[in-house]
Enzyme design. Structure first.
Site, PDB file in Angstrom:
ATOM      1  N   GLY A  21     -30.131 -35.428   7.222  1.00 30.23           N
ATOM      2  CA  GLY A  21     -29.083 -34.542   7.735  1.00 30.23           C
ATOM      3  C   GLY A  21     -29.479 -33.080   7.614  1.00 30.23           C
ATOM      4  N   GLY A  25     -25.622 -27.476   8.831  1.00 33.92           N
ATOM      5  CA  GLY A  25     -24.840 -27.216   7.627  1.00 33.92           C
ATOM      6  C   GLY A  25     -25.643 -26.911   6.369  1.00 33.92           C
ATOM      7  CG  LEU A  26     -23.587 -27.558   2.772  1.00 33.73           C
ATOM      8  CD1 LEU A  26     -22.880 -28.296   1.644  1.00 33.73           C
ATOM      9  CD2 LEU A  26     -23.489 -26.054   2.560  1.00 33.73           C
ATOM     10  NE  ARG A  46     -25.520 -39.767  13.238  1.00 36.23           N
ATOM     11  CZ  ARG A  46     -24.193 -39.709  13.208  1.00 36.23           C
ATOM     12  NH1 ARG A  46     -23.494 -40.800  13.438  1.00 36.23           N
ATOM     13  NH2 ARG A  46     -23.572 -38.580  12.939  1.00 36.23           N
ATOM     14  CB  SER A 112     -10.427 -49.817  12.158  1.00 40.04           C
ATOM     15  OG  SER A 112     -11.611 -49.045  12.217  1.00 40.04           O
ATOM     16  CE1 TYR A 154     -15.159 -37.578  -1.787  1.00 38.39           C
ATOM     17  CE2 TYR A 154     -14.003 -35.502  -1.399  1.00 38.39           C
ATOM     18  CZ  TYR A 154     -14.823 -36.537  -0.941  1.00 38.39           C
ATOM     19  OH  TYR A 154     -15.293 -36.522   0.345  1.00 38.39           O
ATOM     20  N   PRO A 195     -20.950 -30.293  -4.876  1.00 39.51           N
ATOM     21  CG  PRO A 195     -22.085 -29.931  -2.859  1.00 39.51           C
ATOM     22  CD  PRO A 195     -21.664 -31.022  -3.793  1.00 39.51           C
ATOM     23  N   GLY A 196     -18.194 -28.027  -4.391  1.00 45.94           N
ATOM     24  CA  GLY A 196     -16.824 -27.870  -3.903  1.00 45.94           C
ATOM     25  C   GLY A 196     -16.922 -27.425  -2.457  1.00 45.94           C
ATOM     26  NE  ARG A 206     -17.190 -35.283  11.780  1.00 48.20           N
ATOM     27  CZ  ARG A 206     -18.201 -34.557  12.239  1.00 48.20           C
ATOM     28  NH1 ARG A 206     -18.578 -33.465  11.605  1.00 48.20           N
ATOM     29  NH2 ARG A 206     -18.853 -34.927  13.335  1.00 48.20           N
TER      30      ARG A 206
HETATM   31  C1  HXC Z   1      -9.567 -42.551  11.641  1.00 51.62           C
HETATM   32  C2  HXC Z   1     -11.653 -42.675  12.649  1.00 51.62           C
HETATM   33  C3  HXC Z   1     -11.729 -41.254  12.715  1.00 51.62           C
HETATM   34  C4  HXC Z   1     -10.624 -40.508  12.187  1.00 51.62           C
HETATM   35  C5  HXC Z   1     -13.546 -42.067  13.575  1.00 51.62           C
HETATM   36  N1  HXC Z   1     -12.818 -43.111  13.193  1.00 51.62           N
HETATM   37  N2  HXC Z   1     -12.918 -40.920  13.285  1.00 51.62           N
HETATM   38  N3  HXC Z   1     -10.603 -43.318  12.121  1.00 51.62           N
HETATM   39  N4  HXC Z   1      -9.574 -41.195  11.671  1.00 51.62           N
HETATM   40  N5  HXC Z   1     -10.620 -39.184  12.195  1.00 51.62           N
HETATM   41  C6  HXC Z   1     -13.149 -44.522  13.372  1.00 51.62           C
HETATM   42  C7  HXC Z   1     -13.306 -44.893  14.843  1.00 51.62           C
HETATM   43  O1  HXC Z   1     -12.053 -45.172  15.437  1.00 51.62           O
HETATM   44  C8  HXC Z   1     -14.201 -46.119  14.756  1.00 51.62           C
HETATM   45  O2  HXC Z   1     -13.483 -47.284  14.390  1.00 51.62           O
HETATM   46  C9  HXC Z   1     -15.119 -45.814  13.592  1.00 51.62           C
HETATM   47  O3  HXC Z   1     -14.443 -44.815  12.811  1.00 51.62           O
HETATM   48  C10 HXC Z   1     -16.453 -45.240  14.058  1.00 51.62           C
HETATM   49  O4  HXC Z   1     -16.194 -44.076  14.832  1.00 51.62           O
HETATM   50  P1  HXC Z   1     -17.199 -43.496  15.925  1.00 51.62           P
HETATM   51  O5  HXC Z   1     -16.618 -42.232  16.447  1.00 51.62           O
HETATM   52  O6  HXC Z   1     -17.597 -44.573  16.872  1.00 51.62           O
HETATM   53  O7  HXC Z   1     -18.531 -43.221  15.048  1.00 51.62           O
HETATM   54  P2  HXC Z   1     -19.678 -42.145  15.249  1.00 51.62           P
HETATM   55  O8  HXC Z   1     -19.664 -41.596  16.643  1.00 51.62           O
HETATM   56  O9  HXC Z   1     -20.960 -42.733  14.756  1.00 51.62           O
HETATM   57  O10 HXC Z   1     -19.245 -40.955  14.256  1.00 51.62           O
HETATM   58  C11 HXC Z   1     -19.358 -41.104  12.887  1.00 51.62           C
HETATM   59  C12 HXC Z   1     -18.343 -40.231  12.169  1.00 51.62           C
HETATM   60  C13 HXC Z   1     -18.462 -38.763  12.649  1.00 51.62           C
HETATM   61  C14 HXC Z   1     -18.578 -40.379  10.673  1.00 51.62           C
HETATM   62  C15 HXC Z   1     -16.947 -40.758  12.512  1.00 51.62           C
HETATM   63  O11 HXC Z   1     -17.425 -37.981  12.061  1.00 51.62           O
HETATM   64  C16 HXC Z   1     -19.801 -38.163  12.302  1.00 51.62           C
HETATM   65  O12 HXC Z   1     -20.765 -38.328  13.060  1.00 51.62           O
HETATM   66  N6  HXC Z   1     -19.922 -37.464  11.150  1.00 51.62           N
HETATM   67  C17 HXC Z   1     -21.175 -36.891  10.672  1.00 51.62           C
HETATM   68  C18 HXC Z   1     -21.002 -35.547  10.049  1.00 51.62           C
HETATM   69  C19 HXC Z   1     -19.885 -35.389   9.043  1.00 51.62           C
HETATM   70  O13 HXC Z   1     -18.949 -36.219   8.977  1.00 51.62           O
HETATM   71  N7  HXC Z   1     -19.961 -34.299   8.300  1.00 51.62           N
HETATM   72  C20 HXC Z   1     -18.944 -33.963   7.308  1.00 51.62           C
HETATM   73  C21 HXC Z   1     -19.450 -34.218   5.944  1.00 51.62           C
HETATM   74  S1  HXC Z   1     -18.475 -33.277   4.899  1.00 51.62           S
HETATM   75  P3  HXC Z   1     -12.933 -48.363  15.485  1.00 51.62           P
HETATM   76  O14 HXC Z   1     -12.362 -49.479  14.669  1.00 51.62           O
HETATM   77  O15 HXC Z   1     -11.904 -47.603  16.286  1.00 51.62           O
HETATM   78  O16 HXC Z   1     -14.140 -48.763  16.316  1.00 51.62           O
HETATM   79  C22 HXC Z   1     -18.273 -33.994   3.423  1.00 51.62           C
HETATM   80  C23 HXC Z   1     -17.581 -33.031   2.468  1.00 51.62           C
HETATM   81  C24 HXC Z   1     -16.918 -33.669   1.321  1.00 51.62           C
HETATM   82  O17 HXC Z   1     -18.610 -35.090   3.191  1.00 51.62           O
HETATM   83  C25 HXC Z   1     -16.233 -32.705   0.349  1.00 51.62           C
HETATM   84  C26 HXC Z   1     -15.526 -31.508   0.879  1.00 51.62           C
HETATM   85  C27 HXC Z   1     -14.958 -30.586  -0.158  1.00 51.62           C
HETATM   86  P1  NAP Z   2     -22.787 -31.641   8.212  1.00 52.09           P
HETATM   87  O1  NAP Z   2     -23.361 -30.364   8.713  1.00 52.09           O
HETATM   88  O2  NAP Z   2     -21.890 -32.418   9.100  1.00 52.09           O
HETATM   89  O3  NAP Z   2     -23.989 -32.542   7.710  1.00 52.09           O
HETATM   90  C1  NAP Z   2     -24.025 -33.937   7.768  1.00 52.09           C
HETATM   91  C2  NAP Z   2     -25.368 -34.341   8.338  1.00 52.09           C
HETATM   92  O4  NAP Z   2     -25.519 -35.770   8.198  1.00 52.09           O
HETATM   93  C3  NAP Z   2     -25.533 -34.016   9.810  1.00 52.09           C
HETATM   94  O5  NAP Z   2     -26.689 -33.226   9.987  1.00 52.09           O
HETATM   95  C4  NAP Z   2     -25.693 -35.377  10.497  1.00 52.09           C
HETATM   96  O6  NAP Z   2     -26.645 -35.285  11.556  1.00 52.09           O
HETATM   97  C5  NAP Z   2     -26.208 -36.231   9.346  1.00 52.09           C
HETATM   98  N1  NAP Z   2     -25.919 -37.651   9.551  1.00 52.09           N
HETATM   99  C6  NAP Z   2     -24.707 -38.232   9.749  1.00 52.09           C
HETATM  100  N2  NAP Z   2     -24.843 -39.548   9.930  1.00 52.09           N
HETATM  101  C7  NAP Z   2     -26.171 -39.816   9.828  1.00 52.09           C
HETATM  102  C8  NAP Z   2     -26.950 -41.010   9.922  1.00 52.09           C
HETATM  103  N3  NAP Z   2     -26.389 -42.200  10.155  1.00 52.09           N
HETATM  104  N4  NAP Z   2     -28.302 -40.919   9.767  1.00 52.09           N
HETATM  105  C9  NAP Z   2     -28.885 -39.713   9.526  1.00 52.09           C
HETATM  106  N5  NAP Z   2     -28.197 -38.560   9.428  1.00 52.09           N
HETATM  107  C10 NAP Z   2     -26.860 -38.618   9.582  1.00 52.09           C
HETATM  108  O7  NAP Z   2     -21.935 -31.375   6.878  1.00 52.09           O
HETATM  109  P2  NAP Z   2     -22.246 -30.542   5.539  1.00 52.09           P
HETATM  110  O8  NAP Z   2     -20.972 -29.912   5.145  1.00 52.09           O
HETATM  111  O9  NAP Z   2     -23.473 -29.714   5.688  1.00 52.09           O
HETATM  112  O10 NAP Z   2     -22.519 -31.732   4.502  1.00 52.09           O
HETATM  113  C11 NAP Z   2     -23.787 -31.919   3.890  1.00 52.09           C
HETATM  114  C12 NAP Z   2     -23.631 -32.699   2.591  1.00 52.09           C
HETATM  115  O11 NAP Z   2     -22.855 -31.939   1.663  1.00 52.09           O
HETATM  116  C13 NAP Z   2     -22.901 -34.032   2.732  1.00 52.09           C
HETATM  117  O12 NAP Z   2     -23.469 -34.970   1.852  1.00 52.09           O
HETATM  118  C14 NAP Z   2     -21.498 -33.711   2.280  1.00 52.09           C
HETATM  119  O13 NAP Z   2     -20.807 -34.845   1.803  1.00 52.09           O
HETATM  120  C15 NAP Z   2     -21.815 -32.744   1.159  1.00 52.09           C
HETATM  121  N6  NAP Z   2     -20.694 -31.873   0.775  1.00 52.09           N
HETATM  122  C16 NAP Z   2     -20.287 -30.885   1.615  1.00 52.09           C
HETATM  123  C17 NAP Z   2     -19.262 -30.060   1.212  1.00 52.09           C
HETATM  124  C18 NAP Z   2     -18.795 -28.927   2.068  1.00 52.09           C
HETATM  125  O14 NAP Z   2     -17.817 -28.281   1.704  1.00 52.09           O
HETATM  126  N7  NAP Z   2     -19.439 -28.614   3.169  1.00 52.09           N
HETATM  127  C19 NAP Z   2     -18.649 -30.268  -0.030  1.00 52.09           C
HETATM  128  C20 NAP Z   2     -19.086 -31.295  -0.846  1.00 52.09           C
HETATM  129  C21 NAP Z   2     -20.135 -32.095  -0.439  1.00 52.09           C
HETATM  130  P3  NAP Z   2     -26.585 -36.199  12.896  1.00 52.09           P
HETATM  131  O15 NAP Z   2     -25.209 -36.102  13.440  1.00 52.09           O
HETATM  132  O16 NAP Z   2     -27.671 -35.594  13.739  1.00 52.09           O
HETATM  133  O17 NAP Z   2     -26.957 -37.599  12.457  1.00 52.09           O
END
Ligand code: HXC
Ligand code: NAP
Length: 289
Positions: A21, A25-26, A46, A112, A154, A195-196, A206
């Site tokens: 990833g 972002g980070l 990806r 789901s 968490y 991280p916070g 999201r």
């Molecule tokens: C409920 C949801 C949903 C939502 C997706 N789904 N979004 N359900 N609420 N908001 C469901 C879909 O309906 C589907 O189920 C299943 O999840 C898969 O969704 P897809 O959209 O087909 O998957 P995909 O396109 O691969 O996307 C994956 C993803 C997406 C995880 C949903 O958000 C993503 O690509 N994220 C990567 C980056 C990311 O999330 N970064 C943030 C990290 S921050 P069904 O049953 O309908 O098929 C972090 C910080 C933590 O972790 C701490 C902060 C302080």
């Molecule tokens: P981000 O920019 O959305 O980073 C997530 C990365 O994961 C994306 O580059 C995404 O790239 C990659 N990824 C997702 N699904 C993947 C898969 N199946 N295979 C390979 N790569 C995949 O979010 P971020 O905030 O920088 O988060 C980075 C990390 O910090 C995460 O572990 C998150 O939980 C952690 N974190 C973040 C915060 C915050 O406040 N930002 C706080 C606590 C912890 P692709 O879409 O190209 O796959």
């Protein structure tokens, strides 16, 4: 831009670091610091177009060497292929940073089973896939590798509304600590950062959508009343993957401005009480027998 790195130049020379990833972002911010400190970098996720864009940007900014590789961390064969390409290009890959994640907020009963799977598969399965592939390679080649996992606070408190992520991050923390014990004998270190909130497009879009942030200001939960800055995290990560942290193993370092402890302390919310009200409260509470 000013160089905000805490470590001296070339502190990471001789290291080849995979950041999952690492295109956004980070991951991108940590990667930039690693390059500035002399490491070779591999970024894998990806979306190849995003990785290529980041690679060319970071190359221009730092002059460093960076290899983007498409990989879905949920697929073990793709992870093995990243490792193979890394070895072919750089001779050795000696640091693994598990940063890739997926997350969104939702009441758990609305999810789901596929929604639960997708988060746990990216975060937990993705991390153990890379860890297993790298661990086998390091042990076989007698390389003293380093693992750094990005979790969250968490991971140990748990949290409603991000239950798949909390479940998966707790697993990654257990992985971190378990292997610190088991693989320490090979010179392999395993640590984590919790991280916070650090603003990124991925997390903010999201987890803190605009209509919600207007109602619940996340900064109010943080004693320092601000979000983290990317260079603050990048400096901590640089230290933990560097040889300066050679005796740190099995640790999870929190960098959250005091947020989780604030949430946990029974009376911390009393900072909402206005100063003038304390006279009245003191009268009511003092001298109670
Ligand atoms: C409920 C949801 C949903 C939502 C997706 N789904 N979004 N359900 N609420 N908001 C469901 C879909 O309906 C589907 O189920 C299943 O999840 C898969 O969704 P897809 O959209 O087909 O998957 P995909 O396109 O691969 O996307 C994956 C993803 C997406 C995880 C949903 O958000 C993503 O690509 N994220 C990567 C980056 C990311 O999330 N970064 C943030 C990290 S921050 P069904 O049953 O309908 O098929 C972090 C910080 C933590 O972790 C701490 C902060 C302080
Ligand atoms: P981000 O920019 O959305 O980073 C997530 C990365 O994961 C994306 O580059 C995404 O790239 C990659 N990824 C997702 N699904 C993947 C898969 N199946 N295979 C390979 N790569 C995949 O979010 P971020 O905030 O920088 O988060 C980075 C990390 O910090 C995460 O572990 C998150 O939980 C952690 N974190 C973040 C915060 C915050 O406040 N930002 C706080 C606590 C912890 P692709 O879409 O190209 O796959």
């Amino acid at each position: 831009m000013t160089n905000l790195n805490m470590l001296k130049e070339n502190s990471l020379k001789g290291k080849t670091i995979l950041i999952t990833g690492g295109g956004t972002g980070l991951g991108k911010s940590m990667g930039k610091s690693f390059l500035e400190l002399g490491a070779n970098l591999i970024i894998a996720s990806r979306k190849m177009d995003v990785l290529e864009q980041t690679a060319s940007e970071l190359k221009k900014e730092t002059g460093g060497t960076i290899l983007p590789i498409q990989c879905d961390v949920r697929k073990y064969s793709e992870v093995e292929s990243v490792l193979q390409k890394g070895i072919e290009t750089f001779g050795e890959v000696n640091v693994l940073l598990n940063n890739a994640a997926g997350n969104f907020i939702s009441p758990t009963e609305r999810l789901s089973h596929k929604a639960f799977d997708i988060i746990v598969d990216i975060v937990l399965k993705g991390s153990y896939n890379t860890t297993l592939a790298f661990g086998k390679y390091w042990i076989d080649k007698q390389i003293q590798g380093t693992i750094l996992n990005i979790v969250t606070t968490y991971a140990w408190t748990g949290s409603g509304f991000v239950v798949p992520s909390a479940t998966a991050k707790a697993g990654v923390l257990a992985l971190t600590r378990s292997l610190a014990s088991e693989w320490g004998k090979y010179g392999i270190r395993s640590n984590a950062i919790a991280p916070g909130p650090f603003p990124t497009k991925g997390a903010w879009s999201r987890l803190f959508p605009e209509n919600l942030s207007k109602k619940l200001d996340p900064k109010q939960r943080i004693p320092l009343k601000r979000f983290g800055e990317h260079h603050e995290l990048a400096n901590l990560a640089s230290y933990l993957v560097s040889d300066y942290s050679g005796y740190v193993n099995g640790e999870v370092v929190t960098i959250d401005g005091g947020e989780w402890l604030y949430g946990a302390g029974e009376f911390n919310g009393l900072d909402q009480v206005p100063t003038e009200m304390w006279d009245e409260i003191e009268k009511m509470t003092r001298g109670k027998k």
